[in-house]
Design an enzyme around this catalytic site. Structure first.
Site, PDB file in Angstrom:
ATOM      1  N   LEU A  34       0.839  -1.196   0.000  1.00 37.24           N
ATOM      2  CA  LEU A  34       0.000   0.000   0.000  1.00 37.24           C
ATOM      3  C   LEU A  34       0.878   1.253   0.000  1.00 37.24           C
ATOM      4  O   LEU A  34       1.838   1.331   0.761  1.00 37.24           O
ATOM      5  CB  LEU A  34      -0.863  -0.042   1.271  1.00 37.24           C
ATOM      6  CG  LEU A  34      -1.991   0.969   1.428  1.00 37.24           C
ATOM      7  CD1 LEU A  34      -3.051   0.796   0.357  1.00 37.24           C
ATOM      8  CD2 LEU A  34      -2.623   0.818   2.815  1.00 37.24           C
ATOM      9  N   SER A 100       3.414  -6.715   2.451  1.00 35.05           N
ATOM     10  CA  SER A 100       2.240  -6.082   3.045  1.00 35.05           C
ATOM     11  C   SER A 100       0.977  -6.373   2.228  1.00 35.05           C
ATOM     12  O   SER A 100       0.714  -7.526   1.909  1.00 35.05           O
ATOM     13  CB  SER A 100       2.521  -4.582   3.182  1.00 35.05           C
ATOM     14  OG  SER A 100       1.597  -3.975   4.020  1.00 35.05           O
ATOM     15  N   GLN A 101       0.250  -5.345   1.839  1.00 39.27           N
ATOM     16  CA  GLN A 101      -0.958  -5.573   1.037  1.00 39.27           C
ATOM     17  C   GLN A 101      -0.655  -6.392  -0.220  1.00 39.27           C
ATOM     18  O   GLN A 101      -1.484  -7.165  -0.704  1.00 39.27           O
ATOM     19  CB  GLN A 101      -1.581  -4.226   0.650  1.00 39.27           C
ATOM     20  CG  GLN A 101      -2.770  -4.348  -0.280  1.00 39.27           C
ATOM     21  CD  GLN A 101      -3.312  -2.997  -0.688  1.00 39.27           C
ATOM     22  OE1 GLN A 101      -4.020  -2.350   0.070  1.00 39.27           O
ATOM     23  NE2 GLN A 101      -2.994  -2.545  -1.900  1.00 39.27           N
ATOM     24  N   ASP A 217       6.282  -4.324  14.240  1.00 47.03           N
ATOM     25  CA  ASP A 217       5.887  -3.872  12.908  1.00 47.03           C
ATOM     26  C   ASP A 217       5.206  -2.498  12.945  1.00 47.03           C
ATOM     27  O   ASP A 217       5.515  -1.617  12.163  1.00 47.03           O
ATOM     28  CB  ASP A 217       4.948  -4.918  12.297  1.00 47.03           C
ATOM     29  CG  ASP A 217       4.494  -4.548  10.914  1.00 47.03           C
ATOM     30  OD1 ASP A 217       5.167  -4.925   9.955  1.00 47.03           O
ATOM     31  OD2 ASP A 217       3.464  -3.844  10.784  1.00 47.03           O
ATOM     32  N   HIS A 272       7.430  -1.525  10.071  1.00 53.05           N
ATOM     33  CA  HIS A 272       6.782  -2.022   8.862  1.00 53.05           C
ATOM     34  C   HIS A 272       7.508  -1.665   7.576  1.00 53.05           C
ATOM     35  O   HIS A 272       7.785  -2.530   6.751  1.00 53.05           O
ATOM     36  CB  HIS A 272       5.335  -1.532   8.804  1.00 53.05           C
ATOM     37  CG  HIS A 272       4.541  -2.187   7.729  1.00 53.05           C
ATOM     38  ND1 HIS A 272       4.264  -3.541   7.732  1.00 53.05           N
ATOM     39  CD2 HIS A 272       3.983  -1.709   6.582  1.00 53.05           C
ATOM     40  CE1 HIS A 272       3.567  -3.853   6.656  1.00 53.05           C
ATOM     41  NE2 HIS A 272       3.391  -2.759   5.943  1.00 53.05           N
TER      42      HIS A 272
END
Ligand SMILES: *[C@@H]1O[C@H](CO)[C@@H](O)[C@H](O)[C@H]1NC(C)=O
Ligand SMILES: *[C@@H]1O[C@H](CO)[C@@H](O)[C@H](O)[C@H]1NC(C)=O
Ligand SMILES: *[C@@H]1O[C@H](CO)[C@@H](O)[C@H](O)[C@H]1NC(C)=O
Length: 291
Positions: A34, A100-101, A217, A272
């Site tokens: 993202l 991630s996404q 994260d 993250h």
């Protein structure tokens, strides 16, 4: 005598170098998350080139930055158009690193590609069981939202046109999640659907499934979502092996685990956005799966 055997040794060394060069490493495809894009992955690509010279590394340049909010099925179809030809070219298969996404995009790709040849599937801090937390990172999308209210935005037809809503998993509104979610609940087999068996077969085609995440994260909430854990209705984290979909092997996770194909790595002190540029993470849990 000595000279001769040295010469022999040199020959062996040269031919093994040649062998590696001819044989090569499988191509690595990176799928971003993202609000980011290829430029965030330059460091990861350089780690790979350094440890595995000659590897073809492709960071797909698509749905970058704000476009990453587009619905995940759209992104799956877009990414597929780039990744499928790379797969076709790679007779020995490819590796996927999805951040991630992007991990959820990759799950959609794998589920729906009959002849994928993904060897190592590496999920780098990916909300595999969903997300329940509005962290600073997501404020771009939901500036004034508190997590208790996001479901109202997400759990309807229009909401599902935003990527985050495709994996927003509010443990206090389970019924509405199951009813309105058009993406994650299907992939995780939380609702019955006709494609479930086929998707499961495709998921089982993965040779190595690598899950990476950790407690510091700061974005993925709960962080255990990166390892297929998630909150119950009490907001107590239920670990992967206690999850229904694992116990019932709904989408193949338990079978992969039983086959010894599942690798889990937990690292502390990694924020993250730093997962893909952390050399410790790379050396300990990515490098060896990229041969
Ligand atoms: C496939 O391989 C050919 C020959 O090596 C190359 O020219 C082409 O760019 C490759 N295509 C993809 C999508 O990797
Ligand atoms: C919720 O938490 C309480 C206390 O921690 C526990 O006794 C109960 O079993 C939990 N319920 C669920 C559904 O996990
Ligand atoms: C990289 O990861 C290691 C291992 O968890 C951690 O100790 C270190 O602080 C991380 N470095 C950065 C810059 O995030």
């Amino acid at each position: 005598m000595r000279g001769k055997s040295d010469h022999f040794l040199q020959c062996v060394m040269i031919s093994s170098v040649l062998f590696v060069m001819v044989n090569g490493y499988r191509p690595v495809v990176i799928v971003h998350g993202l609000f980011d894009g290829p430029r965030q992955f330059i460091k990861l690509a350089s780690f790979i080139s350094k440890t595995h010279p000659g590897t073809k590394v492709i960071t797909v340049d698509m749905y970058d930055d704000m476009n990453s909010l587009k619905p995940l099925w759209d992104q799956v179809n877009g990414f597929k158009k780039i990744i499928q030809p790379i797969m076709k070219n790679a007779t020995d298969g490819i590796h996927l690193i999805c951040f991630s996404q992007g991990g959820l995009v990759c799950r959609g790709i794998i589920a729906t590609l009959p002849k994928h040849n993904v060897h190592s599937m590496i999920f780098l801090s990916s909300p595999l069981s969903g997300q329940y937390g509005v962290t600073s990172y997501m404020m771009h999308a939901f500036p004034k939202c508190i997590k208790q209210l996001v479901y109202q935005l997400c759990y309807n037809f229009l909401g599902q046109k935003i990527s985050i809503c495709n994996f927003w998993n509010d443990p206090h509104h389970r019924e509405r999640y199951l009813k309105s979610n058009k993406y994650l609940a299907l992939l995780n087999g939380e609702i019955e659907h006709p494609n479930l068996n086929e998707w499961r077969e495709h998921f089982l085609g993965i040779k190595k499934l690598v899950l990476i995440g950790g407690p510091d994260d700061g974005v993925i909430t709960p962080w255990q979502s990166s390892h297929f854990g998630f909150y119950n209705s009490n907001e107590t984290v239920v670990e992967m092996k206690e999850q229904d979909w694992y116990l019932k092997d709904v989408f193949g996770l338990k079978t992969l685990d039983a086959r010894g194909a599942l690798v889990q790595c937990v690292f502390s002190d990694v924020k993250h956005i730093l997962w893909h540029s952390n050399i410790t993470v790379y050396e300990n849990c990515i490098e060896k799966w990229l041969t």
